[in-house]
Design an enzyme around this catalytic site. Structure first.
Site, PDB file in Angstrom:
ATOM      1  N   ILE A  49       1.248  -1.407  -0.293  1.00 42.94           N
ATOM      2  CA  ILE A  49      -0.077   0.188   0.600  1.00 42.94           C
ATOM      3  C   ILE A  49       0.875   1.520  -0.197  1.00 42.94           C
ATOM      4  O   ILE A  49       1.465   2.094   1.075  1.00 42.94           O
ATOM      5  CB  ILE A  49      -0.661  -0.019   0.800  1.00 42.94           C
ATOM      6  CG1 ILE A  49      -1.845  -1.155   1.208  1.00 42.94           C
ATOM      7  CG2 ILE A  49      -1.529   1.156   0.533  1.00 42.94           C
ATOM      8  CD1 ILE A  49      -2.960  -0.888   2.705  1.00 42.94           C
ATOM      9  N   PRO A  50       1.511   1.966  -0.851  1.00 43.90           N
ATOM     10  CA  PRO A  50       2.069   2.211  -1.190  1.00 43.90           C
ATOM     11  C   PRO A  50       2.090   4.002  -0.626  1.00 43.90           C
ATOM     12  O   PRO A  50       2.150   5.057  -1.558  1.00 43.90           O
ATOM     13  CB  PRO A  50       1.831   2.599  -2.643  1.00 43.90           C
ATOM     14  CG  PRO A  50       1.151   2.139  -3.437  1.00 43.90           C
ATOM     15  CD  PRO A  50       0.383   1.048  -2.776  1.00 43.90           C
ATOM     16  N   CYS A  51       2.558   4.272   0.692  1.00 41.99           N
ATOM     17  CA  CYS A  51       2.045   5.636   0.901  1.00 41.99           C
ATOM     18  C   CYS A  51       3.322   6.290   0.892  1.00 41.99           C
ATOM     19  O   CYS A  51       3.036   7.662   1.119  1.00 41.99           O
ATOM     20  CB  CYS A  51       1.897   5.430   2.727  1.00 41.99           C
ATOM     21  SG  CYS A  51       3.088   4.674   3.798  1.00 41.99           S
ATOM     22  N   HIS A  52       4.714   5.619   0.716  1.00 46.29           N
ATOM     23  CA  HIS A  52       5.270   6.795   0.317  1.00 46.29           C
ATOM     24  C   HIS A  52       5.090   7.473  -1.083  1.00 46.29           C
ATOM     25  O   HIS A  52       6.303   8.154  -1.541  1.00 46.29           O
ATOM     26  CB  HIS A  52       6.437   5.272  -0.168  1.00 46.29           C
ATOM     27  CG  HIS A  52       6.696   4.465  -1.282  1.00 46.29           C
ATOM     28  ND1 HIS A  52       5.919   3.387  -1.379  1.00 46.29           N
ATOM     29  CD2 HIS A  52       6.241   4.264  -2.283  1.00 46.29           C
ATOM     30  CE1 HIS A  52       5.683   2.550  -2.185  1.00 46.29           C
ATOM     31  NE2 HIS A  52       6.666   3.412  -3.132  1.00 46.29           N
ATOM     32  N   ARG A  53       4.156   6.867  -2.040  1.00 47.71           N
ATOM     33  CA  ARG A  53       4.389   7.970  -3.121  1.00 47.71           C
ATOM     34  C   ARG A  53       3.230   9.014  -2.483  1.00 47.71           C
ATOM     35  O   ARG A  53       2.892  10.258  -3.940  1.00 47.71           O
ATOM     36  CB  ARG A  53       3.566   7.288  -4.025  1.00 47.71           C
ATOM     37  CG  ARG A  53       4.156   5.787  -4.882  1.00 47.71           C
ATOM     38  CD  ARG A  53       3.598   5.358  -5.567  1.00 47.71           C
ATOM     39  NE  ARG A  53       3.762   3.651  -5.801  1.00 47.71           N
ATOM     40  CZ  ARG A  53       3.622   3.008  -6.254  1.00 47.71           C
ATOM     41  NH1 ARG A  53       1.901   2.465  -6.900  1.00 47.71           N
ATOM     42  NH2 ARG A  53       4.152   1.410  -6.633  1.00 47.71           N
TER      43      ARG A  53
END
Length: 345
Positions: free
Chosen positions: A312-316
């Site tokens: 779940i790409p919260c880094h984006r």
């Protein structure tokens, strides 16, 4: 961004959180090392840094014999992996010190490896694995007696005592309990913990995340579960897909996820998964996409509550001004992930 000063400091402190982010090459010896090498540290002016071992080799350096930088960090030795395969196939097996010696394995060596990589001894790992196996059989409708003896227990009283010490309830009253399995994974950005239940992966975090203990407690309480070492059918898929991701061969993940949280948090986490590989969005853009333009701060808070990194790409998600904002794994990891995806998109 990683600076030369940051990398040298990490090398001096043998900081394990920097494993996989750089290689240190010593000009005076012609040797390259991983960040955690225990060999004597060179002067700063005698070190140059590379992103990969390949770059170091192309510049004429050879691998250090102390830290073995060409080997995968944390990789399970073959003699241990062989034993784990046997235990997976038959949880009732009991490897005692005598059995290990017969195989030519020093018991203290395997004990140290398990303490370092799992935080428990090898014998404690075996006990947990047996209990885990028995618990799942009881949950699937098998009798307590059958589950206990199939797991290698010689008496029901011993099984009941072990079961209650781990789950807090007797086997008879365990129907409302469930197990969260946990394993350690080695990645180019350091060691991660992965947790899974029957429905899917419920946690994937770097082991140095400050909120990790709180996340474990939340999952355990919310799911009425006990977190213990053990196999889970989702771990093999997760491991394979993460390896492909870090090799630049995968952009989307298909391993099932299980994300307990509020309805709003669920909405935010679903929206995160719509951000394309190699792209970024601001918190404001995320809130607009959710038709909640005034909820920027709430979206940011829910973003920070995500317990499944990378998948779940919260880094984006970045600041509206284009700057990096908080990331549980550290801003240097966030930058690494964004650079990695940009270079492989």
């Amino acid at each position: 961004m990683l600076t030369t000063e940051m990398m040298y400091q990490a090398l001096v402190e043998k900081d394990v959180s920097y494993e996989g982010t750089f290689i240190a090459a010593v000009k005076t010896t012609g040797i390259f090392c991983r960040p955690t090498c225990t060999a004597r540290k060179p002067k700063a002016e005698n070190v140059e840094f590379f992103k990969t071992t390949k770059e170091a080799i192309l510049h004429g350096y050879r691998p250090c014999k102390v830290c073995n930088p060409l080997e995968k960090m944390g990789e399970t030795p073959h003699y241990i992996s062989d034993i784990l395969k046997e235990i997976n196939a038959d949880p009732s097996l009991k490897f005692k010190d005598w059995n290990l010696v017969q195989r030519g394995i020093e018991p203290s060596k395997i004990r140290r490896w398990f303490l370092k990589n799992h935080g428990i001894t090898f014998h404690a790992y075996q006990r947990m694995f047996r209990i885990n196996s028995a618990f799942k059989k009881i949950q699937n409708g098998e009798t307590i007696t059958s589950a206990a003896f199939d797991a290698g227990y010689e008496s029901l009283s011993g099984f009941n005592d072990s079961f209650k010490s781990i789950f807090g309830v007797s086997p008879v009253n365990s129907k409302t309990k469930r197990i969260i399995n946990i394993i350690r994974l080695e990645t180019p950005l350091g060691t991660m913990y992965a947790c899974a239940v029957e429905e899917g992966i419920c946690l994937l975090e770097f082991t140095d995340r400050k909120m990790l203990e709180t996340e474990f407690k939340y999952l355990s309480k919310n799911l009425n579960s006990v977190i213990i070492q053990g196999a889970n059918r989702h771990f093999d898929t997760l491991n394979a897909q993460l390896e492909e991701y870090f090799e630049g061969k995968r952009q989307d993940f298909t391993v099932p996820l299980f994300t307990p949280g509020t309805a709003f948090q669920q909405m935010v986490w679903q929206q995160l998964q719509t951000i394309p590989f190699g792209a970024t969005r601001s918190y404001k853009q995320q809130s607009i996409a959710m038709n909640k333009p005034a909820a920027v701060r709430a979206v940011a808070n829910a973003n920070g509550m995500n317990k499944i990194s990378i998948l779940i790409p919260c880094h984006r998600v970045i600041g509206e001004n284009g700057m990096l904002t908080g990331y549980g794994g550290g801003l240097w990891r966030k930058q690494w992930l964004l650079d990695h995806e940009k270079n492989n998109s």
